[in-house]
Design a protein around this motif. Structure first.
Motif, PDB file in Angstrom:
ATOM      1  N   SER A  58       0.813  -1.205   0.000  1.00 31.66           N
ATOM      2  CA  SER A  58       0.000   0.000   0.000  1.00 31.66           C
ATOM      3  C   SER A  58       0.851   1.262   0.000  1.00 31.66           C
ATOM      4  CB  SER A  58      -0.926   0.003   1.216  1.00 31.66           C
ATOM      5  OG  SER A  58      -0.146   0.067   2.406  1.00 31.66           O
ATOM      6  N   LYS A  59       2.017   1.175   0.570  1.00 32.14           N
ATOM      7  CA  LYS A  59       2.846   2.378   0.649  1.00 32.14           C
ATOM      8  C   LYS A  59       3.322   2.844  -0.719  1.00 32.14           C
ATOM      9  CE  LYS A  59       7.215  -0.097   1.390  1.00 32.14           C
ATOM     10  NZ  LYS A  59       6.612  -1.406   1.076  1.00 32.14           N
ATOM     11  N   VAL A  61       1.548   3.131  -3.549  1.00 29.22           N
ATOM     12  CA  VAL A  61       0.497   3.534  -4.475  1.00 29.22           C
ATOM     13  C   VAL A  61       0.509   5.050  -4.691  1.00 29.22           C
ATOM     14  CG1 VAL A  61      -1.997   3.626  -4.830  1.00 29.22           C
ATOM     15  CG2 VAL A  61      -0.949   1.579  -3.841  1.00 29.22           C
ATOM     16  N   TYR A  62       0.361   5.444  -5.971  1.00 30.91           N
ATOM     17  CA  TYR A  62       0.096   6.847  -6.309  1.00 30.91           C
ATOM     18  C   TYR A  62      -1.407   7.042  -6.403  1.00 30.91           C
ATOM     19  CZ  TYR A  62       4.750   8.565  -7.689  1.00 30.91           C
ATOM     20  OH  TYR A  62       6.041   8.994  -7.718  1.00 30.91           O
ATOM     21  N   LEU A  63      -1.944   7.930  -5.603  1.00 30.56           N
ATOM     22  CA  LEU A  63      -3.365   8.258  -5.688  1.00 30.56           C
ATOM     23  C   LEU A  63      -3.578   9.428  -6.633  1.00 30.56           C
ATOM     24  CD1 LEU A  63      -4.319   8.029  -1.920  1.00 30.56           C
ATOM     25  CD2 LEU A  63      -4.580   6.306  -3.721  1.00 30.56           C
ATOM     26  N   LEU A  64      -4.766   9.469  -7.233  1.00 31.68           N
ATOM     27  CA  LEU A  64      -5.113  10.548  -8.156  1.00 31.68           C
ATOM     28  C   LEU A  64      -6.142  11.461  -7.533  1.00 31.68           C
ATOM     29  CD1 LEU A  64      -3.656   8.903 -10.289  1.00 31.68           C
ATOM     30  CD2 LEU A  64      -5.664   9.058 -11.742  1.00 31.68           C
ATOM     31  N   ARG A  65      -6.016  12.756  -7.815  1.00 33.50           N
ATOM     32  CA  ARG A  65      -7.147  13.651  -7.551  1.00 33.50           C
ATOM     33  C   ARG A  65      -7.186  14.697  -8.644  1.00 33.50           C
ATOM     34  NH1 ARG A  65      -5.721  18.663  -5.261  1.00 33.50           N
ATOM     35  NH2 ARG A  65      -3.597  18.648  -4.448  1.00 33.50           N
ATOM     36  N   GLY A 119       4.821   4.652  -5.935  1.00 32.60           N
ATOM     37  CA  GLY A 119       5.103   5.923  -5.263  1.00 32.60           C
ATOM     38  C   GLY A 119       6.280   5.826  -4.313  1.00 32.60           C
TER      39      GLY A 119
ATOM     40  N   LEU B  63      -3.785  15.144 -10.507  1.00 28.35           N
ATOM     41  CA  LEU B  63      -2.590  15.271  -9.682  1.00 28.35           C
ATOM     42  C   LEU B  63      -2.314  13.957  -8.976  1.00 28.35           C
ATOM     43  CD1 LEU B  63      -3.207  18.758  -8.057  1.00 28.35           C
ATOM     44  CD2 LEU B  63      -1.851  18.168 -10.076  1.00 28.35           C
ATOM     45  N   LEU B  64      -1.031  13.733  -8.680  1.00 26.52           N
ATOM     46  CA  LEU B  64      -0.617  12.516  -7.988  1.00 26.52           C
ATOM     47  C   LEU B  64      -0.193  12.838  -6.567  1.00 26.52           C
ATOM     48  CD1 LEU B  64      -0.626  11.171 -10.729  1.00 26.52           C
ATOM     49  CD2 LEU B  64       1.718  10.428 -10.357  1.00 26.52           C
ATOM     50  N   ARG B  65      -0.526  11.932  -5.645  1.00 28.14           N
ATOM     51  CA  ARG B  65       0.148  11.977  -4.352  1.00 28.14           C
ATOM     52  C   ARG B  65       0.383  10.555  -3.881  1.00 28.14           C
ATOM     53  NH1 ARG B  65      -3.307  11.028   0.092  1.00 28.14           N
ATOM     54  NH2 ARG B  65      -5.495  11.182  -0.492  1.00 28.14           N
ATOM     55  N   ARG B  66       1.479  10.372  -3.144  1.00 25.40           N
ATOM     56  CA  ARG B  66       1.756   9.049  -2.621  1.00 25.40           C
ATOM     57  C   ARG B  66       0.810   8.774  -1.459  1.00 25.40           C
ATOM     58  NH1 ARG B  66       6.609   8.876  -0.289  1.00 25.40           N
ATOM     59  NH2 ARG B  66       7.003  11.113  -0.451  1.00 25.40           N
ATOM     60  N   LEU B  67       0.313   7.549  -1.398  1.00 28.11           N
ATOM     61  CA  LEU B  67      -0.652   7.189  -0.360  1.00 28.11           C
ATOM     62  C   LEU B  67      -0.116   7.519   1.024  1.00 28.11           C
ATOM     63  CD1 LEU B  67      -3.299   5.833   0.471  1.00 28.11           C
ATOM     64  CD2 LEU B  67      -2.175   3.618   0.246  1.00 28.11           C
ATOM     65  N   SER B  76       3.231  18.915  -2.088  1.00 24.58           N
ATOM     66  CA  SER B  76       1.818  18.980  -2.438  1.00 24.58           C
ATOM     67  C   SER B  76       1.361  20.414  -2.723  1.00 24.58           C
ATOM     68  CB  SER B  76       0.968  18.334  -1.329  1.00 24.58           C
ATOM     69  OG  SER B  76       1.403  18.744  -0.061  1.00 24.58           O
TER      70      SER B  76
END
Lengths: 451, 451
Positions: A58-59, A61-65, A119, B63-67, B76
C-alpha cells in the motif's frame, strides 16, 4: 517557457535508446503471440480498494485527484471511489478476468506489456514509472500443472531472443517447503519462509537463531530447514538430496514430483537455463506451487529480472475461483542495464533508410515524388529539409545515421551510399537497399579494439 | 476478493477489440516510420508548473500523491514539485525537446503514441484515459513552411491505411484571418476568432452581434468577418474569393499563398481529402500558421479525430526558440466508434493459427515438440490444455477461432481445417497455413445478407 528538468525515477530514452526499447517490446510480443497468448491492455487506474488487497504494497500507491476537485468530496476518502495508478499488472488482470469472465474462454492465456507506477520516495533511487511484460494463464476453477512447466520456458525463449546475456531461471516449489516443514513438525511455515528468505543477506547462523526465535523451531528443526535451503541442482538428484534428509509427506512428494518434472522438461527444451534452488522463499507466502526468479548472468546484482509463480486463487467472485500461473519481466530495469552498459545499441536513431536530396525549392515536389515511390515499396524515406548545398544535405543524413542519399536528376536519378561514397544510377521504382539497411537494427557494439 | 466494476471514462477492450487496436497502432507507427519520424515515449507525469502553461486546461489535470505522503509535505503545494499526469503529448514533447536539445538533431521529426489522462467529471461521459498518436516536426529557431504541407498529408496517408471510412481534412491559416481582420481594421483578433468559433453553434446573426459586443467590431466589419468565414473550397479559387472581399495586407497575401500551396499539394498527393474552410478558428489563438481539423465522413458527429497546426514557439529556453508543426489523432475515440459501430473486426481474438491436440498426458511432450517446430517457423501455435476427447479439443479451438487442429500420430501427423472439416497428412517441418490464416487480420464485417 518550459524549463528542462529530469525527474528521478522516471526514465526516458533518447531516440536511439527508444529504438532498442521498441525492438525489445516487439520481440517479447512476438514470442508471446507465437505461443498463443492474447494481448490485453487494462486501464492505468484501479480503485484504491483493489490496490490495497495486498496490504504490504500500500505504501507504493500513487493516488489521483482532480486539480479542481472539492477536497471534501467523498471520493477522496472512499477506497472504492478513490483511484490510484496500478503498481503491477497482476491486480488489474485479476480484476479484468472477473469483470469480463463471461466473455473470456478458459484457460485464458494473455500477455500484457504496460507501464506501472510505484510511489517510491524519490531519494530511494528506484524507478517510479517502469514497463512490465507479463504472461499468465488463468483457468476457471482448475488449471493443469503442465502450465507451471510451460510458462517459465516461454519466458526463457522470450529472454533468449533479446540482445542480453544468457539468463538463469531459479525455481522452487511451495509444496516442497511446506511439505518438508510440516513433516519435521515446524508448524509456522509462513514465518519460517520469511526467515529463510534472509539467508543470503544474514547468513546461516543468524537464520538458525531467527528460526528458533521467530518461527518457534527447535535447534534440530532449524538445522533441517537450513539443510533443505542449501540444496540446489538441475535434475532429479535434487529430489534425492531432499529425501536423504529423512522427512516424508504426501505434499512433499507432490512438490518434488512437480519440481523434477519442471527440471526435466527444461533440460529438454532450454538446456542449462533452469536450476532448482530450494532457498528461494520470496513469494512463497503468496504462490501455492512453482515459484520462479531469473537473473542475468554476469549481472546478478540487478536482482531478479523476471519473477512469478503459481497461485491457486488469482481471483474469485464467490462462485468461481480462478487459479493461475504467470511471470513478469521488469523491462525498464533490464533496458536501463542494456543501455547503461552498452550491451546493445541501435544502428541508427531514425527509421529512415534514404534521404532524398532537394536540388532547389522549385523542385521539392520532384523529391517528394521519389520519396513517395520508395515509401510505397516499404522503404523508410525522408526528404531534405532545405535545398542547401548537397554537402550540407549529406551531413543531415550522416548526423542521423541515414545510410543513403538520393539525388533526383533529369531522367537519371542517382543514389549514394554515404558510408562507402559509392554513387550509382538508380530508379525509385526498382532500387532496394540491402536488407540490413532497410530498418534500424539492434546490434552488439563493436569492441573498441576492433573498430 | 476482487470485485468486477467498470469505471466510466476508462475504456478497456476485450481481446478481439485489442487485436483491432493493436492493428491500428501498428499501422500508424508503420506510416510514421516510413516517413522518417523517430519514435519517442515520454514519462506519464510532468510537474504541475509545466502542465499549467496553458491555463485553460488546468481543470483537466489529474494530480498525484503518494498514499503514505505527509499531507503537509511541501511537494503537495509547490507546482514545480507537484506531479500530474500529462493531458496531451504536446506539453511533454516540448519539455523533452528542451531537456534533450543538445542530443537531438533538428529539424527533429518524432511520432509519439501514448495514453493521456484528463480529470473530467465522471458524469460528463468523456474519456478520462485515452490514447493519442502524434507527429510533430520541430526546428531550432527556424522551420520551413513545406512541413505545413507535408504533415497533414502524412496523416491523410496514415488514416487512409486504417479500417475506417474516408476522412476530410479541413484547413485554415491564422495569417489569413489575422491579415484580413487587420486589413479591415478589426483590431481585437483573438476575440473575433473566439466569436467566429461559435458560428456553427449559434449562427451568423448571433455571431454578428457578438462580434460587435465582444470584439468591438463595426456592423460592416462584422459582415466582412462573416463573409470571410463563409468561404471554403479545394483550390486557388478560395484565394480569389477572399481577395474579392476587397481587403489586402502583406500578411493576408502570405497566408493565402500558404493556404493555396497546401491545397495544390494535397490535390496532387491525396486528391479530395483536403478542404479549406475559413470559419475554422479553434486553436487559432495558439497556432500561428496552418491549422487542421479532420472529420470521418459519415461520422461528423464524432467531431475532429485529428487536429493540429503550426506554432512558431513550441518551446523556448530563452536562447533558442523551437517552432513546430504537428497533428494528433484521438485513437481511442476513433477506435470506440470503429468497434461500437462494427466498422471493422478481428478474424479471431487469439494470435493462434494452430492448436496441437494431445492424445494422452503421457504424450504431451510430443505435442509440445510439434508446437515448437511450428513456432520456430513463425506459425503461432497453442497446445491443448488437457488430453480430453478430440471433439472437446476441437471445440477449444473453435471457441477461439483457431482455424487448424494438429493431430500428432505415430510417424504420420495430420492437420484439420476445422472450418471445412478437411483433414490431411502434414509434416510440422514443412506445412504452412494459408497466409490469410497465419495471424489474426482486421476486416470489414460481412453484411448480414451475405453471410
Amino acid at each position: 517557457m518550459a524549463r528542462a528538468s529530469s525527474l528521478s525515477g522516471f526514465p526516458e530514452w533518447l531516440p536511439d535508446g527508444r529504438v532498442v526499447e521498441t525492438y525489445v517490446l516487439d520481440s517479447l510480443r512476438r514470442t508471446f503471440e507465437l505461443h498463443g497468448f492474447a494481448g490485453v491492455e487494462t486501464r492505468a487506474v484501479e480503485p484504491l480498494s483493489q490496490l490495497l488487497r495486498k496490504g504490504e504494497t500500500s505504501k507504493e500507491v500513487y493516488l489521483l485527484r482532480r486539480l479542481q476537485e472539492d477536497p471534501d468530496d467523498v471520493a477522496s476518502e472512499d477506497p472504492d471511489k478513490q483511484l490510484g495508478l496500478h503498481f503491477d499488472l497482476t491486480v488489474p488482470f485479476a480484476r479484468y478476468v472477473l469483470e469480463h469472465a463471461g466473455q473470456l474462454t478458459f484457460p485464458f492465456k494473455r500477455y500484457q506489456i504496460q507501464k506501472v507506477w510505484r510511489g517510491e520516495r524519490p531519494q530511494d533511487g528506484r524507478f517510479r514509472e517502469f514497463t512490465q511484460a507479463d504472461i499468465d494463464v488463468v483457468g476457471a476453477d482448475t488449471l493443469p500443472f503442465h502450465y507451471e512447466v510451460e510458462l517459465p520456458l516461454v519466458m526463457a525463449e522470450a529472454l533468449a531472443a533479446l540482445p542480453i546475456p544468457p539468463v538463469r531461471i531459479s525455481v522452487n516449489n511451495r509444496k516442497v517447503a511446506q511439505g518438508f516443514y510440516e513433516a519435521i513438525g515446524l508448524e509456522d511455515v509462513e514465518s519460517a519462509l520469511r526467515v529463510i528468505d534472509k539467508l543470503d543477506k544474514i547468513g546461516p547462523e543468524a537464520v538458525a537463531v531467527a528460526l528458533e526465535e521467530e518461527a518457534g523451531a527447535t535447534p534440530q528443526q532449524a538445522a533441517h530447514a537450513l539443510a533443505l535451503a542449501s540444496i540446489s541442482g538441475v535434475d532429479a538428484a535434487v529430489a534425492d538430496q531432499v529425501l536423504a534428509l529423512g522427512a516424508r509427506s504426501a505434499l512433499l512428494d507432490e512438490g518434488l514430483g512437480e519440481l523434477v518434472a519442471l527440471l526435466e522438461a527444461a533440460e529438454d527444451l532450454a538446456p542449462g537455463t533452469v536450476v532448482a534452488d530450494l532457498k528461494i522463499a520470496r513469494g512463497l507466502d503468496y504462490y501455492t506451487g512453482s515459484v520462479y526468479e531469473t537473473t542475468l548472468i554476469g549481472h546478478e546484482n540487478l536482482g531478479s529480472i523476471c519473477s512469478g509463480g503459481r497461485y491457486d486463487s488469482l481471483a474469485s467472485d464467490g462462485k468461481r475461483t480462478y487459479p493461475g500461473v504467470g511471470l513478469s519481466i521488469g523491462v525498464s530495469r533490464l533496458l536501463a542495464r542494456v543501455l547503461g552498459d552498452d550491451l546493445a545499441r541501435a544502428t541508427r536513431p531514425v527509421p529512415t533508410a534514404v534521404l532524398v536530396a532537394v536540388t532547389d525549392e522549385e523542385h521539392r515536389r520532384a523529391s517528394d515524388r521519389v520519396a513517395r515511390t520508395l515509401r510505397a515499396r516499404g522503404i523508410p524515406t525522408d526528404v531534405a529539409p532545405t535545398a542547401a548545398k548537397f554537402g550540407k544535405q549529406i551531413r543531415y543524413a550522416d548526423r542521423r545515421g541515414i545510410p543513403f542519399v538520393w539525388f533526383p536528376g533529369e531522367g537519371a536519378d542517382e543514389v549514394k551510399d554515404i558510408r562507402s561514397g559509392e554513387q550509382v544510377p538508380a530508379d525509385a521504382a526498382t532500387w532496394t537497399p540491402p536488407q540490413a539497411d532497410l530498418w534500424p537494427r539492434v546490434v552488439a557494439p563493436v569492441p573498441a579494439e576492433r573498430r
